[in-house]
Write an enzyme that holds these catalytic residues in place. Structure first.
Site, PDB file in Angstrom:
ATOM      1  N   HIS A 193       0.811  -1.191   0.000  1.00  0.00           N
ATOM      2  CA  HIS A 193       0.000   0.000   0.000  1.00  0.00           C
ATOM      3  C   HIS A 193       0.863   1.267   0.000  1.00  0.00           C
ATOM      4  CE1 HIS A 193      -4.082   1.429   1.501  1.00  0.00           C
ATOM      5  NE2 HIS A 193      -3.511   2.317   0.736  1.00  0.00           N
ATOM      6  N   ARG A 297     -16.680  21.553   8.040  1.00  0.00           N
ATOM      7  CA  ARG A 297     -16.986  20.998   9.364  1.00  0.00           C
ATOM      8  C   ARG A 297     -17.252  22.174  10.315  1.00  0.00           C
ATOM      9  NH1 ARG A 297     -12.564  17.162   7.786  1.00  0.00           N
ATOM     10  NH2 ARG A 297     -13.391  15.050   8.009  1.00  0.00           N
ATOM     11  N   ARG A 334     -21.852  21.564   6.723  1.00  0.00           N
ATOM     12  CA  ARG A 334     -22.450  20.544   7.579  1.00  0.00           C
ATOM     13  C   ARG A 334     -22.830  21.184   8.905  1.00  0.00           C
ATOM     14  NH1 ARG A 334     -18.718  15.546   9.206  1.00  0.00           N
ATOM     15  NH2 ARG A 334     -17.814  16.981  10.705  1.00  0.00           N
ATOM     16  N   GLU A 441     -23.041   7.983   6.865  1.00  0.00           N
ATOM     17  CA  GLU A 441     -21.846   7.559   7.606  1.00  0.00           C
ATOM     18  C   GLU A 441     -22.177   6.567   8.707  1.00  0.00           C
ATOM     19  OE1 GLU A 441     -20.050  11.068   9.359  1.00  0.00           O
ATOM     20  OE2 GLU A 441     -21.985  11.976   9.751  1.00  0.00           O
ATOM     21  N   ASN A 464     -15.089   7.900   7.046  1.00  0.00           N
ATOM     22  CA  ASN A 464     -14.364   7.822   8.329  1.00  0.00           C
ATOM     23  C   ASN A 464     -15.244   7.175   9.391  1.00  0.00           C
ATOM     24  OD1 ASN A 464     -12.595   9.333   6.878  1.00  0.00           O
ATOM     25  ND2 ASN A 464     -12.973  11.244   7.946  1.00  0.00           N
ATOM     26  N   ASP A 465     -16.472   7.651   9.472  1.00  0.00           N
ATOM     27  CA  ASP A 465     -17.388   7.063  10.449  1.00  0.00           C
ATOM     28  C   ASP A 465     -17.996   5.765   9.934  1.00  0.00           C
ATOM     29  OD1 ASP A 465     -17.396   8.622  12.816  1.00  0.00           O
ATOM     30  OD2 ASP A 465     -18.278  10.253  11.674  1.00  0.00           O
ATOM     31  N   ARG A 475     -11.505   3.577  15.819  1.00  0.00           N
ATOM     32  CA  ARG A 475     -10.146   3.678  15.285  1.00  0.00           C
ATOM     33  C   ARG A 475      -9.230   4.472  16.186  1.00  0.00           C
ATOM     34  NH1 ARG A 475     -10.468   8.396  11.160  1.00  0.00           N
ATOM     35  NH2 ARG A 475     -12.484   9.219  11.736  1.00  0.00           N
ATOM     36  N   CYS A 512     -16.544  12.131   1.064  1.00  0.00           N
ATOM     37  CA  CYS A 512     -15.648  13.109   1.694  1.00  0.00           C
ATOM     38  C   CYS A 512     -14.783  12.511   2.795  1.00  0.00           C
ATOM     39  CB  CYS A 512     -16.444  14.287   2.245  1.00  0.00           C
ATOM     40  SG  CYS A 512     -17.472  13.839   3.650  1.00  0.00           S
TER      41      CYS A 512
HETATM   42  C1  PEP Z   1     -16.574  11.048   7.844  1.00  0.00           C
HETATM   43  O1  PEP Z   1     -17.130  10.520   8.812  1.00  0.00           O
HETATM   44  O2  PEP Z   1     -16.075  10.401   6.899  1.00  0.00           O
HETATM   45  C2  PEP Z   1     -16.447  12.510   7.756  1.00  0.00           C
HETATM   46  C3  PEP Z   1     -15.967  13.103   6.696  1.00  0.00           C
HETATM   47  O3  PEP Z   1     -16.819  13.223   8.835  1.00  0.00           O
HETATM   48  P1  PEP Z   1     -15.847  13.459  10.085  1.00  0.00           P
HETATM   49  O4  PEP Z   1     -14.488  12.926   9.716  1.00  0.00           O
HETATM   50  O5  PEP Z   1     -15.871  14.911  10.339  1.00  0.00           O
HETATM   51  O6  PEP Z   1     -16.534  12.651  11.127  1.00  0.00           O
HETATM   52 MG    MG Z   2     -18.251  11.706  10.208  1.00  0.00          MG
END
Ligand code: PEP
Ligand code: MG
Length: 591
Positions: A193, A297, A334, A441, A464-465, A475, A512
């Protein structure tokens, strides 16, 4: 001078000062320029003062509620806070080693904790918990400060060589890659990777160095030779000169910043927008050629303060500033993605009680958060919605709700948006209609995306979430964070489901999460049919290059193969073989 041998995975030579990023401890260590030392020291002092006020407030409240005996815990914490072995020592580390204050606090904590470990008295040993709490409070109060880790990552003073224990997407996503000349990592296990990442970025890289992140002090001069796998710490003048002349010969193309539209080799147009946290970040988005802000954010405006801190007018001016500067490009804002714990405010911080939770330990990541928080606090939520609606007349603004898990929540939030609109109209303010979208998410939202798509104008996938809730992996908990796998088959299947949910409703979907900032994963996402991405501005040049070099048709075939595989290892190997096999050489020295 010291010479280390690793595995060269991306050719070329890099020379520069080391930027050392240690992810294991969740605190990142940076070299800082001499003129930054005083800023770091002021941030440390402000955090100490803020922590002091908070502890005094908590002490008083606990004394009133539970009596002096329990309140004495906070006397102990106040003593620790004032102990020169902690803040004083951290200040010395900042000055002597020229590192960021957050890291210095971590180092001072480690040193003191080791002393506590060695004492025989169990009472004194227990004080280590208090020490941990105080250090956590200090670090938390330093976050959001100018000069904190986030700023340093975004705002590297000089080009440097990145030295890391491991190069995970969270660091990759925050770095300004135009300032990284090369990198070296301890880890060798995930070399496939990392090798692809290095080659995609066109930076020399050596991996599998075991403990290079411990051996190289921040700021030390380093030479990285990606052809031979050599890393030289504190090179002799002759080594340095030889390396510099090779750099001049190679003069590899650095990722260009702004360019034209991102189009794949087979003509698919890809939209590239940016994630930002502060109005000041708009400059970086424009410089990197971002086609809009895909995720603002907004909760960062609160800087850890209470959500009622920002009034309607204040928010309106900030949103307006972003929207106007980005116009005519779209800006997706957001609504606050905060949770109930961020309501905590000394001296009335009822939720904290006698325990301070560091950000990593804090319970309730899946609690009263995002849209749930907004619905539970309609006054705060509507204040933000009114500010957003007012700002919308100044450009192209989209409103997005975070952490949605059901259709009812979207309907309830939209009803509050309508109330906010009526309140403005009652004040004689006309507001335009504004696209309303949701973050996908949470797995329940992914599974019901076809239904959610009927309720809104767009989706933004927050990987991410989504990854952490799909895989039940926090994580930030290092005991399980290695299981946080974007390439898990469940995650990939959910991405496909969400894209289909959007398609069925004819609404756009972008992604995102940090996943898009990884060149290997970005290619796969293109193969999964996604064509809109939002990422940290520093990653946009890399994304542009990856897109210009890929055929979506090829990646669709790879994605189809990958979606039939059962393990992360098989998926990763399939990807690497598909990409490495055709255009990129297989990593040297890796079985
Ligand atoms: C996500 O959850 O992928 C996200 C972009 O929101 P945040 O990282 O702010 O939780
Ligand atoms: Mg998020």
């Amino acid at each position: 001078m010291e010479r280390l041998k690793g595995i060269g995975v991306s050719g070329g030579v890099a020379v520069g000062a080391a930027l050392v990023a240690i992810q294991r401890t969740q605190v990142i260590r940076f070299p800082i320029a001499p003129d930054r030392v005083s800023r770091e020291l002021s941030a440390l002092e402000r955090a100490r003062r803020r922590s002091h006020e908070q502890l005094v407030g908590i002490r008083a409240r606990i004394a009133g509620l539970r009596g002096q005996e329990l309140a004495a815990i906070f006397d102990a914490q106040l003593l620790i806070l004032d102990d020169p072995m902690l803040v004083g020592r951290a200040a010395t580390i900042v000055c002597e080693e020229r590192v960021n204050a957050e890291w210095a606090v971590q180092r001072a904590f480690d040193e003191l904790a080791a002393v506590f470990n060695d004492v025989a008295d169990p009472y004194l040993r227990e004080r280590k918990g208090d020490l941990h709490d105080v250090a956590g409070r200090l670090r938390m109060n330093m976050r959001g400060e100018k000069g904190g880790a986030r700023d340093l990552l975004h705002d590297l003073d000089t080009p440097c060589v990145l030295v890391a224990d491991e190069l995970t997407p969270s660091v990759v996503a925050q770095l300004d890659w135009t300032c990284i000349r090369g990198f070296a990592t301890d880890a060798g296990s995930r070399t496939y990777h990392t090798a692809i990442l290095a080659r995609s970025l066109g930076v020399p890289a050596v991996v599998g160095l075991h403990d290079v992140s411990q051996r190289i002090p921040p700021g030390a001069a380093v030479v990285i030779d990606g052809d031979t796998g050599d890393v030289i710490i504190d090179p002799s003048p002759a080594d340095r000169q030889a390396a510099a002349s090779r750099v001049r010969q190679e003069e590899r193309p650095t990722a260009t910043a702004a360019g034209g539209p991102a189009i794949t080799r087979d003509g698919v147009r890809v939209t590239l927008q940016a994630n930002i946290e502060r109005p000041e970040d708009v400059g970086a988005v424009l410089a990197a050629g971002g086609e809009g802000v895909g995720l603002f954010r907004s909760e960062f405006l609160l800087s850890g303060g209470p959500p009622d801190m920002a009034g309607e007018d204040e928010q309106y001016h900030l949103y307006r500033q972003v929207v106007e500067r980005m116009a005519p490009r779209p800006v997706t804002i957001r609504t606050f993605d905060i949770d109930e714990h961020q309501l905590v405010r000394p001296p009335v911080d009822a939720a904290l009680d006698a325990r301070w939770f560091s950000e990593q330990e804090r319970p309730g990541h899946a609690g009263l958060r995002g849209i749930r928080f907004g619905l539970a606090h309609p006054a705060i939520f509507k204040t933000q919605l009114r500010a957003l609606l007012r700002a919308a007349v100044h450009g192209s603004l989209r409103v997005m709700f975070p952490f949605v898990s059901s259709v009812q929540e979207v309907r309830a939030a939209k009803a509050l948006l309508e109330e906010a609109r009526s309140e403005l109209q009652a004040r004689g303010i006309e507001v335009p209609s504004v696209p309303v979208g949701i973050m996908i998410e949470v797995p329940s939202a992914a599974f019901t995306s076809a239904m959610l798509g009927r309720e809104c104008d767009f989706f933004t996938i927050g990987t991410n979430d989504l990854i952490q809730y799909t895989l039940a992996v926090d994580r930030t908990d290092e005991r399980v964070s290695d299981r946080y796998e974007p390439l898990h088959p469940a995650v990939l299947k959910l991405l496909r489901l969400i894209r289909r949910g959007a398609q069925r409703n004819g609404i756009p979907v972008s992604l995102c999460g940090e996943m898009a900032s990884d060149p290997l994963l970005l290619r796969l996402l293109l193969g999964c049919g996604l064509t809109e991405f939002s990422m940290t501005p520093g990653a946009l040049p890399m994304a542009r290059r990856v897109i210009a070099d890929v055929e979506v048709r090829d990646m669709q075939r790879v994605a189809a193969r990958v979606l039939a595989l059962g393990t992360v290892e098989e998926i990763e190997r399939c990807l690497v073989d598909a990409l490495g096999g055709s255009r990129e050489p297989r990593p040297v020295g890796i079985p």
